[in-house]
Design an enzyme around this catalytic site. Structure first.
Site, short mmCIF file in Angstrom:
data_model
loop_
_atom_site.label_atom_id
_atom_site.label_comp_id
_atom_site.label_asym_id
_atom_site.label_seq_id
_atom_site.Cartn_x
_atom_site.Cartn_y
_atom_site.Cartn_z
CE LYS A 75 5.54 6.00 0.00
NZ LYS A 75 5.63 5.66 -0.81
N GLY A 177 3.64 -7.34 -11.03
CA GLY A 177 2.53 -6.32 -11.23
C GLY A 177 2.89 -5.15 -11.88
#
Length: 335
Positions: A75, A177
Site C-alpha cells: 500500500k 460512505g
C-alpha cells in the site's frame, strides 16, 4: 495500532517536491509482487499515515491470498497534513511515483481513496507498475464497478445465511460512505428492491436517498461500511455487516464480540476483493471481461465457505477467512 513488526519492507519519505510524508509498505511478497492502491487523504500526523499503510498492506496480503491471486500485499499512503492545492497534489503524486519506482516492480499500485485512474496515467510517467488506467490508455478503468460487484456477491451469501434467502428485496440497508463504490451499491440495492438509507460526511452525496447520521450503530437489516476503516465496534445493531471499506473493525477481537451477539460480519478482505481481482486478472493475466467477472462472482462461494466453516467449527468468519488466507499463502508459496 500495529503491535508487532511483520512487514518485509517499509519506506517513509518526505516528498522532495511536496514536503508531504509518503509511505510505501510491503507486507508480503510470498506469493509474488506486492499489490495495493495509492491512498491520498488527510492524516493528523505522518505516524497515522504510516500506521494506516501498515494495516492496509497487511489487509492486501490476505485479500490477494483469499482470492487466489499470485500477488502479495502492499500500500502507498500519501499523508496530507491538510487540504492540498492542485499543484501540491500533483507534486505529492510525483513524489509517490518516484518512491514507487524505487521498488523496481516488486510493488504494483492502483487507485484508492483520494486517487483515480487518471492519476495512474500520471504515475506511469514515473513507473510502469501503475494499473487501472482508463480504457483510453489501455487499462481497465476504475475498479469501483468490480469492487461493488464483489460486495454484492458477498452480500448474497450473507443474506442466505442470516435470512434464508439471497434476495435483498424488502430489507432495510444502510450504506455508510457514498463514494464511488458506496454510491454504486446504493443504486444497485435500491434497484433490487431494498429500502436504502445512506450516510456520508458530505450530505450532497446523499441526494435522492433517505439520509441518516454517520453511525455504525443504526437500526438496519444490513449495514454496509463503505468509507474509512477502524469504525466497526461492538455497538453494531444490524444482524449482517458487509461492505467495501478496508480494515473495518476497531480491533480484531470485535469479531468475537459481534459473533457472540448474533451479528454476522463478513471480513472486508473477502468482500472487497472484486476490484483487485478484476484488475489483476485483466491487466496481468490477460483474462477477458467475462472471465474476470466470473472470478469476481466467485466471492459469493468463498463467503459461503467461510460462514459455513465458522458455524461448523464454532469460530468467527474472521478466524476462518484468516485460516483460508494462511492456507493459500502456504500452498501457493510452495508452487
Amino acid at each position: 495500532m500495529v503491535e508487532s513488526w511483520e512487514h518485509e519492507e517499509v519506506v517513509t519519505r518526505l516528498g522532495r517536491r511536496s514536503g508531504v510524508p509518503i509511505t510505501v509498505a510491503v507486507h508480503s511478497r510470498r506469493l509474488g509482487p506486492a499489490a495495493g492502491g495509492v491512498r491520498l487523504r488527510h492524516y493528523p500526523t505522518w505516524q497515522d499515515g504510516l500506521t494506516d499503510a501498515l494495516l492496509l498492506s497487511k489487509g492486501m496480503t490476505y485479500k490477494n491470498a483469499v482470492a487466489g491471486l499470485p500477488f502479495g500485499g502492499g500500500k502507498t499512503v500519501i499523508a496530507a497534513p491538510s487540504t492540498l492545492t492542485p499543484a501540491q497534489r500533483t507534486d505529492a503524486l510525483a513524489d509517490a511515483g518516484e518512491l514507487i519506482a524505487s521498488f523496481e516492480g516488486s510493488y504494483l499500485c492502483g487507485p484508492d481513496i483520494g486517487t483515480t485512474s487518471d492519476d495512474m496515467v500520471y504515475l506511469r510517467s514515473f513507473t510502469p507498475h501503475a494499473f487501472c488506467l482508463p480504457e483510453s490508455h489501455g487499462g481497465t478503468g476504475s475498479s469501483s464497478g468490480p469492487t461493488a460487484r464483489g460486495v454484492l456477491a458477498a452480500l448474497r451469501a450473507g443474506l442466505s445465511t442470516v435470512f434464508g434467502s439471497s434476495s435483498v428485496a424488502g430489507r432495510r440497508v444502510v450504506v455508510v460512505g457514498m463514494g464511488s463504490v458506496g454510491s454504486l451499491l446504493a443504486r444497485s440495492l435500491s434497484a433490487q428492491g431494498a429500502s436504502v438509507a445512506v450516510a456520508d460526511v458530505d450530505p450532497s452525496r446523499c441526494a435522492g436517498y433517505e439520509q441518516v447520521p454517520v453511525s455504525y450503530a443504526v437500526e438496519a437489516d444490513v449495514l454496509v461500511p463503505a468509507a474509512v476503516g477502524g469504525v466497526i465496534g461492538p455497538d453494531v445493531r444490524a444482524p449482517l455487516v458487509v461492505g467495501p471499506a478496508n480494515n473495518q473493525l476497531v480491533s480484531d477481537d470485535v469479531a468475537e464480540t459481534l459473533s457472540a451477539a448474533g451479528v454476522t460480519w463478513i471480513p472486508d478482505f473477502v468482500a472487497s476483493g472484486g476490484g483487485v481481482i478484476y484488475t489483476l486478472c485483466r491487466e496481468t493475466s490477460g483474462l477477458d471481461h467475462d472471465a474476470a467477472l466470473a472470478r469476481v462472482a466467485a466471492i459469493e462461494e468463498t463467503v459461503h465457505s467461510v460462514l459455513n466453516a465458522a458455524a461448523a467449527n464454532g469460530t468467527t468468519p474472521l478466524a476462518e477467512a484468516m485460516t483460508l488466507a494462511e492456507d493459500r499463502l502456504a500452498a501457493l508459496a510452495l508452487t
